[in-house]
Scaffold this active site. Sequence first.
Site, PDB file in Angstrom:
ATOM      1  N   SER A   1       0.855  -1.190   0.000  1.00 12.97           N
ATOM      2  CA  SER A   1       0.000   0.000   0.000  1.00 12.97           C
ATOM      3  C   SER A   1       0.888   1.235   0.000  1.00 12.97           C
ATOM      4  O   SER A   1       1.993   1.217   0.565  1.00 12.97           O
ATOM      5  CB  SER A   1      -0.873   0.019   1.255  1.00 12.97           C
ATOM      6  OG  SER A   1      -1.478   1.285   1.419  1.00 12.97           O
TER       7      SER A   1
ATOM      8  N   TYR B   1      -2.034  -1.478  10.129  1.00 14.27           N
ATOM      9  CA  TYR B   1      -2.171  -1.981   8.754  1.00 14.27           C
ATOM     10  C   TYR B   1      -0.910  -1.691   7.938  1.00 14.27           C
ATOM     11  O   TYR B   1      -0.354  -2.570   7.278  1.00 14.27           O
ATOM     12  CB  TYR B   1      -3.403  -1.321   8.123  1.00 14.27           C
ATOM     13  CG  TYR B   1      -3.545  -1.488   6.643  1.00 14.27           C
ATOM     14  CD1 TYR B   1      -4.029  -2.674   6.104  1.00 14.27           C
ATOM     15  CD2 TYR B   1      -3.213  -0.442   5.765  1.00 14.27           C
ATOM     16  CE1 TYR B   1      -4.172  -2.816   4.723  1.00 14.27           C
ATOM     17  CE2 TYR B   1      -3.360  -0.577   4.396  1.00 14.27           C
ATOM     18  CZ  TYR B   1      -3.837  -1.769   3.882  1.00 14.27           C
ATOM     19  OH  TYR B   1      -3.979  -1.904   2.524  1.00 14.27           O
TER      20      TYR B   1
HETATM   21  P1  NDP Z   1     -11.846  -5.419  -1.112  1.00 11.53           P
HETATM   22  O1  NDP Z   1     -12.407  -5.235   0.258  1.00 11.53           O
HETATM   23  O2  NDP Z   1     -12.572  -4.839  -2.269  1.00 11.53           O
HETATM   24  O3  NDP Z   1     -11.640  -6.978  -1.403  1.00 11.53           O
HETATM   25  C1  NDP Z   1     -10.974  -7.764  -0.451  1.00 11.53           C
HETATM   26  C2  NDP Z   1     -10.762  -9.158  -0.991  1.00 11.53           C
HETATM   27  O4  NDP Z   1      -9.984  -9.893  -0.042  1.00 11.53           O
HETATM   28  C3  NDP Z   1     -12.064  -9.925  -1.177  1.00 11.53           C
HETATM   29  O5  NDP Z   1     -11.910 -10.796  -2.269  1.00 11.53           O
HETATM   30  C4  NDP Z   1     -12.191 -10.711   0.128  1.00 11.53           C
HETATM   31  O6  NDP Z   1     -12.919 -11.922   0.003  1.00 11.53           O
HETATM   32  C5  NDP Z   1     -10.734 -11.019   0.420  1.00 11.53           C
HETATM   33  N1  NDP Z   1     -10.474 -11.210   1.850  1.00 11.53           N
HETATM   34  C6  NDP Z   1     -10.701 -10.343   2.851  1.00 11.53           C
HETATM   35  N2  NDP Z   1     -10.306 -10.879   4.028  1.00 11.53           N
HETATM   36  C7  NDP Z   1      -9.840 -12.115   3.752  1.00 11.53           C
HETATM   37  C8  NDP Z   1      -9.299 -13.164   4.530  1.00 11.53           C
HETATM   38  N3  NDP Z   1      -9.178 -13.091   5.861  1.00 11.53           N
HETATM   39  N4  NDP Z   1      -8.897 -14.281   3.894  1.00 11.53           N
HETATM   40  C9  NDP Z   1      -9.025 -14.396   2.568  1.00 11.53           C
HETATM   41  N5  NDP Z   1      -9.543 -13.455   1.775  1.00 11.53           N
HETATM   42  C10 NDP Z   1      -9.935 -12.325   2.361  1.00 11.53           C
HETATM   43  O7  NDP Z   1     -10.351  -4.849  -1.006  1.00 11.53           O
HETATM   44  P2  NDP Z   1      -9.356  -4.342  -2.156  1.00 11.53           P
HETATM   45  O8  NDP Z   1      -9.580  -5.087  -3.383  1.00 11.53           O
HETATM   46  O9  NDP Z   1      -9.401  -2.860  -2.184  1.00 11.53           O
HETATM   47  O10 NDP Z   1      -7.954  -4.741  -1.505  1.00 11.53           O
HETATM   48  C11 NDP Z   1      -7.149  -5.760  -2.034  1.00 11.53           C
HETATM   49  C12 NDP Z   1      -5.736  -5.608  -1.503  1.00 11.53           C
HETATM   50  O11 NDP Z   1      -5.240  -4.324  -1.867  1.00 11.53           O
HETATM   51  C13 NDP Z   1      -5.615  -5.701   0.025  1.00 11.53           C
HETATM   52  O12 NDP Z   1      -4.440  -6.395   0.365  1.00 11.53           O
HETATM   53  C14 NDP Z   1      -5.486  -4.242   0.447  1.00 11.53           C
HETATM   54  O13 NDP Z   1      -4.793  -4.133   1.656  1.00 11.53           O
HETATM   55  C15 NDP Z   1      -4.718  -3.665  -0.721  1.00 11.53           C
HETATM   56  N6  NDP Z   1      -4.833  -2.236  -0.917  1.00 11.53           N
HETATM   57  C16 NDP Z   1      -6.063  -1.659  -1.123  1.00 11.53           C
HETATM   58  C17 NDP Z   1      -6.147  -0.295  -1.305  1.00 11.53           C
HETATM   59  C18 NDP Z   1      -7.447   0.409  -1.501  1.00 11.53           C
HETATM   60  O14 NDP Z   1      -7.484   1.643  -1.314  1.00 11.53           O
HETATM   61  N7  NDP Z   1      -8.517  -0.268  -1.883  1.00 11.53           N
HETATM   62  C19 NDP Z   1      -4.937   0.548  -1.276  1.00 11.53           C
HETATM   63  C20 NDP Z   1      -3.720  -0.170  -1.107  1.00 11.53           C
HETATM   64  C21 NDP Z   1      -3.685  -1.509  -0.929  1.00 11.53           C
HETATM   65  P3  NDP Z   1     -14.543 -11.961   0.107  1.00 11.53           P
HETATM   66  O15 NDP Z   1     -15.064 -11.190  -1.075  1.00 11.53           O
HETATM   67  O16 NDP Z   1     -14.925 -13.407  -0.007  1.00 11.53           O
HETATM   68  O17 NDP Z   1     -14.912 -11.346   1.403  1.00 11.53           O
END
Ligand code: NDP
Length: 255
Positions: free
Chosen positions: A147, A160
């Site tokens: 991030s 985080y």
């Molecule tokens: P979303 O909340 O849109 O999606 C999260 C995804 O991760 C979903 O597919 C969810 O599954 C899955 N997930 C959540 N918790 C778990 C867990 N304990 N075990 C397995 N799967 C899990 O988030 P983003 O797409 O925005 O984020 C994706 C990555 O990008 C993360 O690592 C986040 O930290 C990083 N990130 C995001 C930013 C942002 O601003 N959005 C900025 C920088 C980094 P399900 O749908 O089944 O719940």
Amino acid sequence: MTNSTRPIALVTGGSRGLGRNTAFNLARKGIDVVITYRSRADEAKAAVAEIEAAGGRAAALELDAGAVPTFPAFVAALKQTLQSTWQRNRFDFLVNNAGTGLRKTVAETTEEEFDALMNIHLKGVFFLTQALLPLINDGGRIINISSGLARFAVPGSSAYAMMKGGIEVFTRYLAKELGPRGITANTVAPGAIATDFNGGHVRDDADINRMVASVTALGRAGVPDDIGPMIASLLSDDNRWVNAQRIEVSGGMNI
Ligand code: NDP
């Protein structure tokens, strides 16, 4: 490329957000995908159906990325899926993307919240990658999602962000140790992106969206389409010599 020669990627957290967008963009480039989901089996199923309708091949598996004791069963399920869907024992690209956020200051963060983030973003990534190493083909690639918050500080993101910082160090060690197998490892660090993440605050909270836009050189918050195509292109052969790098994909946030 015939189906038998198409590379296969495993994208954790591919049911929504950045992982889902990445899976679509990989499929567009002729890369098959296994996505994982935690709570949204319905979304994962829909993503697989959409990829297959567009001519790709995909599968979805359940994974709790923060539950290390469940990883042997996940690996067994993955092996079975690789065999039944692709008649293969291995895959090529691992994208460690799954994750949740927390918006609490240092003073507010509880030990339970800290441990949950550590399990998903740090310990889980380490041990899932470890468990998958025998299944990744030599010459493969690993991308860990960090991030922008690991570079700049926004109050309320400490626990985080420090996990994401740890992932960046882990990535360099992976690159060093896996070089002899021809496997590269890089970190992709998105800026603030409008997804469901953190309750969808970048997308749905107009003040936060405006604040992000105001500190971003390109003048807006990011969207999933700013990230998925970049990850897909990083996994193409054009970028085979990029290794051990942290690449921020933020439109120039807080520069
Ligand atoms: P979303 O909340 O849109 O999606 C999260 C995804 O991760 C979903 O597919 C969810 O599954 C899955 N997930 C959540 N918790 C778990 C867990 N304990 N075990 C397995 N799967 C899990 O988030 P983003 O797409 O925005 O984020 C994706 C990555 O990008 C993360 O690592 C986040 O930290 C990083 N990130 C995001 C930013 C942002 O601003 N959005 C900025 C920088 C980094 P399900 O749908 O089944 O719940």
